[in-house]
Structures are given as C-alpha cells and as structure tokens.
Design a protein around this motif. Sequence first.
Motif, short mmCIF file in Angstrom:
data_model
loop_
_atom_site.label_atom_id
_atom_site.label_comp_id
_atom_site.label_asym_id
_atom_site.label_seq_id
_atom_site.Cartn_x
_atom_site.Cartn_y
_atom_site.Cartn_z
N TYR A 289 -25.85 -3.02 -63.37
CA TYR A 289 -26.76 -2.23 -62.55
C TYR A 289 -25.98 -1.53 -61.43
CZ TYR A 289 -30.59 -4.63 -64.87
OH TYR A 289 -31.46 -5.12 -65.80
N SER A 290 -26.43 -0.35 -61.06
CA SER A 290 -25.76 0.42 -60.01
C SER A 290 -26.81 1.22 -59.25
CB SER A 290 -24.71 1.35 -60.60
OG SER A 290 -24.18 2.21 -59.61
N GLU A 291 -26.68 1.21 -57.91
CA GLU A 291 -27.57 2.00 -57.08
C GLU A 291 -27.11 3.45 -56.98
OE1 GLU A 291 -30.43 1.02 -55.59
OE2 GLU A 291 -30.24 -0.90 -56.61
N THR A 292 -25.87 3.71 -57.39
CA THR A 292 -25.32 5.07 -57.22
C THR A 292 -25.03 5.77 -58.55
OG1 THR A 292 -23.09 4.13 -57.03
CG2 THR A 292 -24.32 4.49 -54.98
N ALA A 293 -24.60 5.02 -59.56
CA ALA A 293 -24.22 5.64 -60.84
C ALA A 293 -25.46 5.82 -61.71
CB ALA A 293 -23.19 4.78 -61.55
N PRO A 294 -25.69 7.03 -62.24
CA PRO A 294 -26.85 7.23 -63.13
C PRO A 294 -26.74 6.36 -64.38
CG PRO A 294 -25.90 9.33 -62.41
CD PRO A 294 -24.93 8.26 -62.00
N LYS A 295 -27.87 6.12 -65.01
CA LYS A 295 -27.92 5.31 -66.21
C LYS A 295 -27.02 5.90 -67.29
CE LYS A 295 -31.35 2.96 -69.12
NZ LYS A 295 -30.70 3.16 -70.41
N ASP A 296 -26.33 4.99 -68.03
CA ASP A 296 -25.42 5.36 -69.13
C ASP A 296 -24.20 6.13 -68.65
OD1 ASP A 296 -26.85 4.08 -71.10
OD2 ASP A 296 -28.07 5.84 -71.59
N THR A 297 -23.80 5.92 -67.40
CA THR A 297 -22.54 6.46 -66.87
C THR A 297 -21.53 5.31 -66.79
OG1 THR A 297 -23.68 8.13 -65.55
CG2 THR A 297 -21.44 7.60 -64.92
N VAL A 298 -20.27 5.58 -67.10
CA VAL A 298 -19.24 4.54 -67.08
C VAL A 298 -18.97 4.12 -65.63
CG1 VAL A 298 -16.86 3.96 -67.66
CG2 VAL A 298 -18.18 5.46 -69.18
N VAL A 299 -19.12 2.80 -65.35
CA VAL A 299 -18.86 2.29 -64.00
C VAL A 299 -17.54 1.52 -63.93
CG1 VAL A 299 -21.27 2.23 -63.34
CG2 VAL A 299 -20.28 0.24 -64.48
#
Length: 647
Positions: free
Chosen positions: A420-430
Amino acid sequence: MDTTVADTLIGTTIDGRYRITGRVARGGMATVYTATDQRLERTVALKIIHPSQATNVHFVDRFTDEAKTIARLTHPNVVAVYDQGRHQGLPYLVMEYVQGHTLRDVLSQRRRLNPNEACAILEQMLAAIAAAHRAGLVHRDVKPENVLVAEAPSGGAGNLIDAVVKVADFGLARAVEASSVDDSGQLMATVAYVAPELVTDGHADARTDVYSAGIVLYEMLSGRVPFDGDDPVEVAWQHVDNDVPPPSAVVKGIPKALDDLVARATRRDPGARPTDAGALLGEVQAVKDDLGAASVETALLRQVPQSRHADADATAMVPAVTDGYGTDRPTWARLPEQSRNTQVYRRGDAALGRNTGFDRRRILLSAAIAVMVLVVIGSTWWVTLGRYTEAPTMVNMTKEQAQLFARQNNFELFYADGAYSETAPKDTVVSQNPAVKARIVNGGTITLVLSLGPERFEVPDLAGLELTAAKAELDQNGLKVKEGTAQYSDTVPEGAVVSTDPAKGTELKRGDTVTVVVSKGRAPIQVPDLVGKNINDARNALQGLGLTAVERYKDNDQPADTVIAQTPKAGTGAAKDAEVTLDVSKGPPLVGVPDLNNQPCQQAAATLQGLNLRVRIEGFNQNGFVRQQNPVNTQVPPQTEVVIACF
C-alpha cells in the motif's frame, strides 16, 4: 527425561489423517513432530504454531500465505510442504520428513568440517536459497539449525560430500518479517548470523541471506561463529561495527580462496556482496574449481619421474578430475552441471637414458596446466562479471511500462506481494529487487512490488455484536477502538454494540479510531401514553415517574393545551431525569370577523359561513341590508356565532 511423555499431542490424529508419533524439536515459533500420513502411508514432519502466535492475525495470515508459496517451490534441496491447515485453532504445516540431522548436530559432533565438505554442503544450501530468490522469496534466518543433512543414498556414515542437504523454514522466517523484534525486544533472526542491515533498519533482501550463508561457511571451516557474547544485542551490533575475520585466522591452512569467499559474502555493505544466492553459488563453484585445479596439479607433478633411470615405457594413470572434492559425486547429488575430465594418461620415452620423453612430458604437463588455468580464469570471469549487467531503474513505472521495458531489454519480471502507498498510484512500481544499478544476470529476473494504492479499511457493521467480537473485527481491519458512553436501548441487549462513530461503511486509514457505543440494556422507567391528555395532567404524570417534560406548542384543531404527540413513544424505556418531549396544541387558529354593515343580508351570511363562523339573522327583513353586527373587526375561534340585524 523424555519430554514427549507430557506432550498431549502425541498419539493425536490431526484432520483425520496425520497421526502424531513423536516430537522432534520445539522452537520459538512452533513445535515439530513426526507423524504418519495414514492416507498415503508415509512419514511426514508436522509443524504446529505455538498458541502465543496464533492470536496474532497478521502472523497467521502471512504464515498461511507463505506456506502456499513454498508449496509451489519445487527443488530437491528445499524441504517440501505437502499440506496446511488448523488444529484447535492453531495453524500447522505438513512437510517432507528428512531422515538425518541438522547441520548444527553435525557441527556439535565434528566441531568443524574440511574445506571439501564445507563447500559440498554450502553448494546445496545455496542452490535451495537461490531457487527461493528466483521466486521472490527471502529466507531471513539462514543458520545451521535450518539446514538438514541426510545420508547419501549410497550410504556411508560421515560421508558429507555426497550427503543430501535440504533447507527448511522459508515460510516461518517470512511470516515474522512484519516485525524485526519479538515481544521481548529481541531480534527475530539468530544474532550469530544476522546481517548488519537487519540490525540497523530491519531491512532484508536476498543479500541478507548471502551474509548469513557466509557466516555459516565461516563456522563450518573454523568451528565457531565470528562474533559471540552473552548479550544478544551486543552480538548483533558487532556485525554492524566489525568485519568478519578470515577463518584461516582460527584454523591454519585454510586456502586463501575460501578466506576471500567468506569476506565477499559477509561485507557489511549489502551492495558489495553477491546480489543473491545464485551469484554466491557461482563464486563457490569457481572457488571449488580453483581448489580442484590445485589438487590436479599436485597429482600430475607427483607423476613426474624423479630419476632418469625410471621405466620410460611404463604407463601411469592419474586419478580422474572430479568436482574438486576428490571423489566423483553421484548423479543424483550433482548441482549445476560441472565439467568432467576423463582419465589422464602419460607415456614414458621409448628408451632409457633419453631426455626427450621427460621434456615432452614437461611440455604436455605445462600445456595442460595452462589450459586449465585459462578455463578457470574464463569461467571465473563469466561467473563473477561477464554474465552480469546493472539492474535498470523501474521504480515509478506503471505495470504496463515495466512489462514493455522488460521485453525490450530481455529481462524477466516476477511480481511479489503488493504494498500500500499513500503517494504511488495503484499498479505503479514502488520497489524492485535487485536494487537500481545492482548486479543482475543478463536476462535475469527482477522482482517488482506494485502499489496497491492507499490502504483503506471500511468500518464494518458492528450493531448487535458483543464488545469483544467488535474489537476483534476492528483490529482485524487495522482500526483502533474507543469505547463511547454507554446508552440504554430497548432493542439491543446489554453489552452489545448500539452504534459506531464513524458509521458503518466509512473508509478509514490503518490505525484510525472508531468510537463504539455499547448498550446498557432497557432503561428502567416506562414512558406513559400522554397523547390526548391536558398538558397539566401530562406534566404531573411525568414528574411522578422522575421524568422531565419538554413542551412544544403547535397550531392544531385539537383544543388548546391538549397533548397531540410525544417523544419517545409510549412504552419506551427511559432513565431517571430523561426528557420526554410533548407537542401541545395551541387550539384552532382564530378567524378574523369582517365588517359587513350595509351589505345585503343573505350575502353577508354566506361570507360568514365561508369563514367557518355560525350566523344568526335578526330583524324584520331578512332580504334587506345589514344594519348592525356583533362581533365585528375582531379575531374569534372557528364556529363562533355572529349576529347580524337586517332591515
């Protein structure tokens, strides 16, 4: 004392299939038993999680998911997982039963191993761990206790070179990843083998396993771990502050190649280590080849005649070049394919006393050694440098962009569990493994973690649940609980949830607080029926019950001061001093009486009747004109009589 006597699970049949026959070991997270699979008639190992861990929902979920992943990881050096389930609420795994001992048992008995044995065991260990790394898994707890050494199929007690080595506990190590310390504040990883980055920031990746494998190699060669002490935290920080010393400092005669191998695997900077177990395995094989070449050179030199008077026509046979261990490994135990040389022969000169045969043998020997050195150098270059490139930057790419980039640059992609990420959009490589600019095999696999978007949890419908169950459900949804002021309820039993704030269905972040209001049961006072009563009587009735009247006056056709509605309704429970709201009639609205003097008498009567007033006509001419009116120009209740005099 036999501790299995007091174990109540001995003799129990789990899931109607696995009959527990004995206890093997008890660890910090689970207990391992031997069991008979009555369906397939085979002996298996059954690992049951301790009750103290079963209450940790995140641990159990992670453990179950990881068991499924490991079950799909098929490799001859990985302890296979056959089944998983629950017994009396406790998760368990059914695994392959390995007949043998742990590497810890072997080291306790032998203290240390010779270089050939150490390399043979490490090679199979790394083959197992490399398979896990290719699947995106990290062991996180590589140590002798998790390495099982079984007898070779060919038998032979003490034959470690041909022994079967299997690595266990991949799933359990991953399940405790969520916290790098246990409830007592101790590091979960065994401190003697813990990597520096796991101590300083709790981060673990494939290079963490490489470090631990290097420590295991050090212990196999030297008979001891590099750092030791009574305080586990102090031992852990020694890994951060100090380089691992060469094993030859403890045991003289260990080849420098093995000292260098230990040094490369245990560098404190993760970026300076081999990128994963597969890379370290390649280096082990290169070192093994170097050791094997040195053994062959020594053997060849021993065949050179020491005197010109030796039998020049005799043909001597040099032992076959094997895998660097001094013996042919059976085909079932060979790991990545190694080059094999056939028997090497040399012939003497045709006649005694001639120097040409001796020179020819020296030339052939030198040529053979030169070729072997070139092969070793070339193999080493390819294994350590030639087949590697830098890992590209894939963080912040979308999934589609990453797939296109991988196809264009001949990389394979593996997707680990999302984050989960508050900044990276869904399906973006973190994140990615190997990291950016780290070494990776050409055409190798890059493990990507994709964003799941912001982590949100819906407030569940808790109405009617007991408080304990409501708290458990909120905790499972990552939300905190706050108890609000309890309320009386005519419909919700005492101790059950009446309402929540925020209401059900609201999306919250992990750790947000939900206020739960619990029922105190039905209130002790029953509200009477006051509708239709005079307000004075209603007040007295409520006062007698210990309740308070709150009055609201409204226009209504009912007579003034009549109770026309109440809240709460009659029969509802109420607490002492609770308020009861009464709607009270102000009576019908007044009607304005117009001045109808000098209007035709019949027309005036009709006007008054249309205003909901009663009319009485007086005078001797009802068809005349209105000469007198009473009342006039005033407000009166409906149906008030108006007298008009007509002449």
